[in-house]
Structure formats: structure tokens, C-alpha cells
Design an enzyme around this catalytic site. Structure first.
Site, PDB file in Angstrom:
ATOM      1  N   GLY A 349       0.920  -1.350   0.182  1.00 11.70           N
ATOM      2  CA  GLY A 349      -0.079  -0.039   0.008  1.00 11.70           C
ATOM      3  C   GLY A 349       0.881   1.243   0.084  1.00 11.70           C
ATOM      4  O   GLY A 349       2.011   1.185   0.037  1.00 11.70           O
ATOM      5  N   SER A 672      -3.832   3.192 -18.460  1.00  6.77           N
ATOM      6  CA  SER A 672      -4.923   3.643 -17.976  1.00  6.77           C
ATOM      7  C   SER A 672      -5.539   4.892 -18.321  1.00  6.77           C
ATOM      8  O   SER A 672      -6.518   5.101 -17.916  1.00  6.77           O
ATOM      9  CB  SER A 672      -4.738   3.334 -16.385  1.00  6.77           C
ATOM     10  N   LYS A 715      -8.005   4.793  -6.877  1.00 13.19           N
ATOM     11  CA  LYS A 715      -8.311   5.898  -7.878  1.00 13.19           C
ATOM     12  C   LYS A 715      -9.634   6.494  -7.427  1.00 13.19           C
ATOM     13  O   LYS A 715      -9.578   7.741  -7.580  1.00 13.19           O
ATOM     14  CB  LYS A 715      -8.236   5.452  -9.463  1.00 13.19           C
TER      15      LYS A 715
END
Ligand code: ADP
Length: 772
Positions: A349, A672, A715
Site C-alpha cells: 500500500g 490506464s 483511484k
């Protein structure tokens, strides 16, 4: 020619004119002697080629011997005899026969007529001189003998000297076989020179050995003196004390295996022999220090109750429900099976989401000591595994250092930032790490410095990483990843209110009565002073507030501080974070994309301008290869669908496009942003204005299909943080939405699309509807 009994000789040779005592024991020799005594006491002495043979055959004897006479005979009670024989003359042995009573030989005496030439005379002098040198240098010839050899007869002289040398039978026989006098003189002087040389060498060697011994003794003596002087000066409290102290420390380590004890004892003995202040002793001392400090056998008692573990985890961290569940499952499996290879936990993370503090909490929950080693920037295998002791300033690697720090054999060992290691010419640290983590191999982990295998099998390894895809593949295969995506604003409020703020208050020695932080103020700090997935910066801001407040209180300016949205800037200055999408008005060519960076998810502005030119595409803003290809794919899609997209004809040869993604210093890559870049290009080329409260993520194909991407949770959390109301997400990412906190899902409109048409319909809301 005469026939005489034959006495085989081994080792000794009797030359003519020489009287020699012999001891006789073999049956064949006694028989020959008896035959001689029956006749006129003469026999022939012939040397054996190999003195070790007990029963020589006729072929084992030389063919030149000496005719001799028995002067005395003494029979011994044991059966043997002692005789004294005198050599008469050299003889050729023509034939040997083995009879019942010993061997018999046909011999022919050799007549040694001598003419003393000048040359012979010179040779004689040389020989005498050489022999004197030899006698002086070697202790093997007594002075009396040396002086005694004075004869005018050259043949006798050679024989006498040869008889007095310590030489092999072969050489003696050669002298016997040299019938001509000058030949014999030469041969003996050759042999003699060689003997002198050998004596020289022998002397040199023994001299060296003696010198060496003297040196060692001297050194030892000086050392002892030095120790005495040092003791007198009170400089050292004596090596004995140090050594016995080391031995005491060794004996305190319980259940140490014998090989390790042996090795440590050997090192102590080495140290004992060394000069206390020598550089080498320092090295050995440091080494011993390491060996004696390592937790070879010491373990802490582990907590096995899951309920207790759960309580600790809850106490330390807010939220993280799924993560805590996984950790508890992991602990359960581990406590059940010791044999089964349990995988290594890897917490993944962005920074500040509590990976380290969670690991610390797991350690507390399972009763283990906690050690943390950062692997960020490690590129040398030796950092993991240590340097060999032959290097100056060598040290054990980080694993062993960590174990020493832990002080127990079964700590929780946190390997931070496994994704930030790099391999280069100094070896691959990941490979070394693999060995550390592999339960099959880590029982005998060998550090180059420590040398003795160390058992790591009781250690619980936990790793952390920012990105899964940067972890070396073989390492990743050994690990069970648990990802912590980041916190929503609401979660941050809770974490700050319940954990960070009380902790900071305590650290600053303040109470909530003295400094009060309102909920609204806290929300404002989160939204306008921090931009992160975790809470690290938030914690720093809280600490900054408390420092200021503490100063005010100490200086007596106030009794207590109340922090509100109004006075917040007095403590933290002006708000630092602005969210671009909320700020600017919509304009053509500007689209909001979503990205995952080091700090977790983030929104990302994509700018495109179209200008007259020749169809060139420029990309700036540190875009990686994949991202650039993705932009080109988008452009090809636009060309193919020009008409449908209402873009004027011939743009591909008359218009230059420039794509820029601001914050140029931050490298960006991945596919992306594909649909965001395509949408921005369409907007710039057609002049249509995209909606600014909308953000999008997804990969684009040449045919305009929208493919799934990673990091959806991060996101969308970022979009929510930034005040975005609607997001476009690939249809195939649908199940990723399950990970999203409920309130975020409620507040965001999420459009799932699988075609570029769908994207454009949402992005150009008003016009899109017209086109339908
Ligand atoms: P990381 O290792 O992921 O970079 P840290 O473990 O250093 O993050 O966490 C930063 C700080 O945030 C620590 O003080 C930690 O206690 C706190 N923190 C993070 N997540 C939580 C949480 N869920 N509950 C309570 N405190 C948290």
C-alpha cells in the site's frame, strides 16, 4: 679360476686390505662360513642388489666381489656368529651355484697393478683435501679416522674413503667395480663432492629451523614482557580476565550446539595467543562479540490465543476490517502447523497507511520482539548476507544485525520496502533474500561474516511494499499479499480523532482541555492541508499545531487553545492543497484522468492543444513508453472514426497535436490514461467542452474498446477526495467496486462502459445527447 663359498652381503662392503667385523645370522651365510672354515678360511663376499632381501637368488647378486679371509670366528649362543674378515683382492664372479650347503661361486681375482702418474697424484691430493672438508663439516667421521687415512697407495686410499662415507650400496659397489685406479679416484671424488653438498644443505635447513624457533621464542618472551609492563601501568586488566570473561559469556548461552561452541572456543584460543593491542586481535574480538551477542537459542514465549491477538489488533488500529481478518487467519494457520510452509505476509500500500504500525501490532499480538530493516536502495548482496571477515571493516548483513537487535530467536522481522531493492554487478540481493525467507534453507542461514549457520526458522517474516508489480517475481511467489489501499476522508477523521490526536497530545505533554481540536477544523486539515492516501502528513500537521500551542501556553499567552476552521491558518499557514478539477471552468482539450502514484491514487489533468501544422504528435510530462503508445492508439482510433466524431476532414495532415500531463517531474506510465487522452484529443480537435466534474480511467484499443485497469479502489478514493462527482470506469472492473467503502459509493456516480462511444456520451453530456 677358483671355487669359493659365497657370503652374500647387505649394507656393508669389505674392500681389499680392510679388516671388518661382521655379524652373521642367515642360514645360507652360516653354511658358507662353515664351508670356508672347512677349507682354507677363504670365501668370496658379494653384495646383494637389494639389501632388504632375505633369500637372494643367484641373479640378485652383483658380479664383482672381494675374496676375503676369516680372521676370527665367534659362535654366539643364539645360533649366529661374529666374524672378523680381511679383504684380499677384488674378483670377478664368473658363475654362482646354489649347493646344499650354501652358495658357491667361480671367481677370478683381479690384479691391481698400479702406476702412479702425475695425474693420479693430483687426484689423490684433491681427494684427501675433499675428505678433510667433509670430515670437518659432517659429524659422521671422527677426526681420528680422517687423520688415519694416509696411504701412498691410490687404490687403497679410494677404498678407505669410500668405506667411511655414508652412501648407498650402489655407490659402494661402483667403487668396487672401478678396477682402474684413476677411474676409481675420480668416482670417489665425485661421490665425495656430492656428499659435501648434501651436508651443506642439511646445515642450512637446520639453521633455518633453529632461527625460526628462536624468533618465536623471542617474540613470546617480548610479548610476555609487554603484558607485564602494561599490567604494571594499569593499562589492561590482563588478557586472562578478558578471556575468562568471554568464556563466561559463552557458558551462559544455553543449549548451544557443540559445533558452534567449538568454533567460538577456537576463536577465544586464537585471541589468547595474540598481542592484545594488535589489529588482528581487534578483529577477532569484534567477531567474538558478534557471536556471543546473537540469540542462538533464546526465544520469547509466544501468545497463542487468537482472542488476545484480536484485541491487540483492534486496540492499535481503526478500520482495516478485512486486513485484520486476514492477519488473524494467518496467525491461526501459523499456530496450528509448524511443519507446513507458511507463506510470508506482504503488506502492500501507499506510504502512511499503517503497514509498519500494523506489523508492530502483529508482533505485540503474538508475543514476539519486533525488528525492522529497510531494504530501500539495497543493491549489494553483501548488505543482506554480510562481508567476509577478510575485508577491512567487515560487518554481518542486515539480517544478522536485525537478529542481534531482536535479542530473541523468534522475533517478527519486518523487511520494509522489498519493492525498492535493485540488482547490479554486486550480486542480486533479492536472491539472497529468497534464501532468508525460504523455510527449507533458512534453518542454516549463512552470513559471510558470521560463518556459522544461524537458524532463522522460528522468525516470522513480514514484508512491506508500495507496489506489487515492482516486487521481484520469485520473491512475490513466496508471499501472501494483503493490500491496504488508503483511507477515505471519513476514515481519516476517525483515525485522527481516536488515535493520532490523543497520541500527539500525550507526546507533547498536553491534554484535550488545554488544546481542543474541533471536528470541522480536522476535516479542513484533511481536505486542504494534506493530499495523501495514508495519514502520515496528517499526523505531522497535528504535531505542528501542538508545537505552536505548547509554545503559546508555556509563554503564558493563553491558558488553552481552541482550534477552529477560522483560526487554523494561524497554526498551519494558508491551505496548501488545491483540487484543479473543481477550480477551473471547462475548456476544450482538458480532461481529468485518474492515476496511481507513490502517494496512492490521485487525479491527473490531461491537456491537449491542436494547432495548425503537419500532423505531428508531441507528448510531454515524463510519460513512459506504454503511456505514449496508448496515446498513439487513441489517435489512430480518432482518425478511423473522424466522421462519426464530427472532426473536420484532413486534420491528420494539417494539425499538430500536443499532449501534456502536468507535474512533469513525476514519471507516469501505464495504459490506464488511454481513454482520458483520447477524449482530450477529440475535445481539442472538435472544440467540444468536456464536463469538469467527471474523471475517467481505462485503456483504449484501436477499435475503441475500453479495457480494464488496476488500482480502481485507490483511484476512486482519490476522485472522491478531490470532490469529483462522477467517474467513468471500464465495465470489466465491475467487481473491484465491491472493495469500495459504502459511503464513497453512495456519493460517486459510477459509469461502467466498454466502448469509447459510451465514454464520449458521458464526457460531452449535452452534445452527446444530441448525437444519440
Ligand atoms: P506505512 O508503514 O504504511 O508507511 P506507518 O505504519 O508508518 O505507515 O503509519 C503512519 C502512521 O499512521 C502511524 O503512526 C500509524 O500508527 C498511523 N495509522 C495508520 N493507519 C492507522 C489506522 N488504521 N489506525 C490507527 N492509526 C493508523
Amino acid at each position: 679360476m677358483v671355487e669359493l663359498p659365497l657370503l652374500p652381503m647387505r649394507g656393508v662392503l669389505v674392500y681389499p686390505a680392510m679388516v671388518v667385523p661382521l655379524e652373521i645370522g642367515r642360514k645360507m651365510s652360516l653354511d658358507a662360513l662353515e664351508q670356508a672354515m672347512l677349507g682354507d678360511r677363504t670365501l668370496v663376499l658379494v653384495a646383494q642388489k637389494d639389501p632388504r632381501q632375505d633369500l637372494p637368488g643367484t641373479d640378485d647378486l652383483y658380479r664383482v666381489g672381494v675374496v676375503a679371509e676369516v680372521k676370527q670366528l665367534l659362535k654366539m649362543p643364539t645360533g649366529g656368529s661374529k666374524v672378523v674378515v680381511e679383504g684380499h683382492a677384488r674378483c670377478r664372479v664368473i658363475e654362482i651355484r646354489a649347493a646344499d650347503n650354501g652358495m658357491v661361486a667361480q671367481v677370478e681375482e683381479v690384479n691391481e697393478s698400479v702406476v702412479i702418474t702425475d695425474e693420479v697424484e693430483v687426484l689423490m691430493h684433491t681427494l684427501v683435501d675433499l675428505f678433510e672438508v667433509y670430515a670437518k663439516n659432517s659429524q659422521k667421521v671422527s677426526g681420528a679416522v680422517a687423520v688415519g687415512i694416509t696411504t701412498d697407495e691410490p687404490g687403497r686410499l679410494s677404498d678407505a674413503i669410500a668405506a667411511n662415507l655414508d652412501i648407498r650400496t650402489k655407490d659402494r659397489q661402483a667403487v668396487l667395480e672401478a678396477f682402474a685406479v684413476d677411474d676409481r679416484l675420480n668416482r670417489v671424488s665425485d661421490i665425495l663432492s656430492r656428499q659435501i653438498e648434501l651436508v651443506e644443505i642439511e646445515k642450512r635447513i637446520s639453521g633455518r629451523v633453529r632461527r625460526q624457533m628462536e624468533h618465536t621464542q623471542k617474540e613470546y618472551y617480548l610479548r610476555e614482557q609487554l603484558k607485564a609492563i602494561q599490567r604494571e601501568l594499569g593499562e589492561v586488566d590482563g588478557d586472562e580476565d578478558e578471556v575468562s570473561d568471554l568464556k563466561k559469556r559463552l557458558s551462559r548461552i544455553e543449549n548451544l550446539d557443540s559445533a558452534t561452541i567449538e568454533k567460538i572456543e577456537r576463536e577465544i584460543r586464537r585471541l589468547e595467543k595474540m598481542l592484545a593491542t594488535s589489529a588482528e586481535a581487534v578483529v577477532v574480538r569484534t567477531y567474538l562479540d558478534w557471536l556471543l551477542e546473537l540469540p542462538w537459542t533464546f526465544t520469547s514465549t509466544l501468545e497463542t490465543s487468537l482472542a488476545a491477538a484480536k484485541k491487540v489488533l483492534e486496540e492499535d488500529h481503526f478500520g482495516l476490517v478485512a486486513v485484520k481478518e486476514r492477519v488473524l487467519e494467518y496467525l491461526a494457520v501459523r499456530s496450528l502447523s509448524h511443519e507446513v510452509k507458511s507463506p510470508i505476509l506482504c503488506l502492500v500500500g501507499p506510504p502512511g497507511v499503517g503497514k509498519t504500525s500494523l506489523a508492530r501490532s502483529i508482533a505485540r499480538a503474538s508475543g514476539r520482539e519486533f525488528v525492522r530493516v529497510s531494504l530501500g536502495g539495497v543493491r549489494d548482496e553483501a548488505e543482506i548476507r554480510g562481508h567476509r571477515r577478510t575485508y577491512v571493516g567487515a560487518m554481518p548483513g542486515r539480517v544478522i544485525q536485525g537478529m542481534r537487535q531482536a535479542g530473541t530467536k523468534n522475533p517478527l522481522f519486518l523487511l520494509d520496502e522489498v519493492d525498492k531493492m535493485a540488482a547490479d554487478f554486486r550480486g542480486d540481493p533479492a536472491a539472497a533474500l529468497l534464501e532468508v525467507l525460504d523455510p527449507e534453507q533458512n534453518q542454516h542461514f549463512s552470513d559471510h561474516y558470521i560463518e556459522i549457520p544461524f537458524d532463522l526458522s522460528d522468525v516470522m517474516f513480514v514484508t512491506t511494499a508500495n507496489f506489487v508489480h515492482l516486487i521481484p517475481r520469485p520473491l512475490l511467489d513466496r508471499m501472501e499479499t494483503i493490500s491496504i489501499a488508503g483511507y477515505t476522508e471519513e476514515e481519516k477523521l476517525n483515525i485522527a480523532g481516536r488515535y493520532l490526536w490523543p497520541r500527539q497530545l500525550q507526546r507533547h505533554g498536553l491534554s484535550d482541555q488545554e488544546v481542543h481540536l474541533g471536528q470541522k477544523a480536522l476535516s479542513k486539515i484533511i481536505a486542504q492541508y494534506t493530499r495523501e492516501a495514508g495519514v502520515r502528513q496528517l499526523e505531522r500537521e497535528l504535531a505542528a499545531i501542538l508545537r505552536k500551542a505548547a509554545r503559546q501556553i508555556v509563554e503564558g499567552r493563553t491558558q488553552g487553545a481552541r482550534i477552529t476552521t477560522k483560526n487554523l491558518d494561524r497554526y498551519l499557514g494558508k491551505p496548501r492543497v488545491h483540487h484543479p478539477s473543481v477550480e477551473h471552468q471547462g475548456e476544450p482539450g482538458l480532461v481529468t484522468g485518474l492515476a496511481v502514484t507513490d502517494a496512492g491514487g490521485d487525479i491527473m489533468a490531461v491537456e491537449v492543444t491542436a494547432m495548425p501544422g503537419r500532423g505531428k504528435l508531441t507528448l510531454t510530462g515524463k510519460l513512459g513508453d506504454v503511456m505514449q503508445e496508448s496515446a498513439r492508439a487513441g489517435l489512430s482510433y480518432i482518425r478511423a472514426h473522424r466522421e462519426h466524431l464530427a472532426i473536420s476532414e484532413g486534420f491528420e495532415s494539417a494539425t499538430d497535436l500536443h499532449i501534456h500531463v502536468p507535474e512533469g517531474a513525476v514519471p507516469k506510465d501505464g495504459p490506464s490514461a488511454g481513454i482520458a487522452m483520447a477524449t482530450a484529443m477529440i475535445s481539442a480537435l472538435s472544440g467540444r467542452v468536456p464536463r469538469q466534474d467527471l474523471a475517467m480511467t481505462g485503456e483504449i484499443t484501436l477499435r475503441g474498446r475500453v479495457l480494464p485497469v488496476g488500482g480502481i479502489k485507490e483511484k476512486l478514493l482519490a476522485a472522491h477526495r478531490a470532490g469529483i462527482r462522477e467517474v467513468i470506469v471500464p465495465e470489466q472492473n465491475r467487481q473491484d467496486l465491491d472493495d469500495l467503502p459504502q459511503h464513497v459509493r453512495r456519493q460517486l456516480t459510477i459509469d461502467l462502459v466498454d466502448q469509447m462511444d459510451g465514454v464520449l456520451a458521458r464526457a460531452f453530456h449535452e452534445e452527446g445527447r444530441d448525437g444519440d
